[in-house]
Write a protein that holds these residues in place. Structure first.
Motif: not given
Length: 210
Positions: A15-24, A156-162, A170-177
């Motif tokens: 959530a700390d990495r998604l704060t730009a979406l607050i209020g959207e 948005a995911v906490p962890v993922g493989s490279q 290439a699939e999502a508009d934005q990936v937050v990992c």
């Protein structure tokens, strides 16, 4: 390498990495059933956004279920990878689809209960899971969200493989990992508590944020 105490802590970090979406306007947080839902609950609370679930069923090759030839989503959405699906007979495709459709409908009945059908038209869909291994489920979820009308899809995911991270960009508009270590282990290796999420936990999360 950072390990999370549990999915709730992972949700706070994410959530700390998604704060730009607050209020959207039009943001909706979608937890991938089942493991993504506890993470998504925390994210939704932090963003002040509604929480819902996205039930996606991969259509896996009969001899290798992790290899997806397509996916099913709510509302009759079906996404096929024609290149992979071409390796199967129509009978094989029908059999796998029938099996996964039955499970999707079971879960939809269980989790949606009295909730209206998922409507993403014009929404910013934040798709949350507890981690990316192959990324096949997340890829299917992104495609299903688009088919359901989302104008923007954020994964948005906490962890993922490279490898999975790069594929999903290439699939999502934005990936937050939050972290995608080059030497990736199983998703469970990044959690102290990685218990199997129950149906009750999913329904409780939805009730708590209703």
């Amino acid at each position: 390498m950072t390990t999370y105490r549990d999915r709730e802590e992972a949700g706070r970090m994410l959530a700390d990495r998604l704060t730009a979406l607050i209020g959207e306007p039009d943001v909706i947080v979608l937890g991938l059933v089942r493991g993504g839902v506890p993470v998504a609950r925390v994210v939704a609370e932090r963003l002040g956004a509604p929480l819902d679930v996205l039930v996606v069923r991969k259509l896996g090759m009969p001899w290798a279920r992790e290899v997806a030839f397509g996916a099913l989503g709510p509302g009759g959405v079906q996404v096929l990878n024609d290149v992979v699906a071409s390796r199967l007979s129509s009978e094989d495709i029908a059999e796998v689809t029938r099996r996964e459709q039955a499970e999707l409908e079971r879960r939809e009945r269980l989790y949606r209960a009295d909730r209206p059908p998922l409507d993403l038209i014009g929404r910013i869909a934040v798709v949350v899971d507890d981690g990316l291994a192959t990324g096949a489920s997340a890829r299917a979820a992104v495609q299903v969200a688009r088919h359901l009308g989302a104008r923007r899809v954020v994964l948005a995911v906490p962890v993922g493989s490279q490898e999975a991270y790069e594929m999903l960009t290439a699939e999502a508009d934005q990936v937050v990992c939050a972290q995608h270590p080059p030497e990736f282990m199983a998703v469970s290796a990044y959690y102290d508590d990685f218990h199997e999420v129950s149906d009750d936990e999913v329904t409780q999360a939805l009730t708590a944020t209703a």
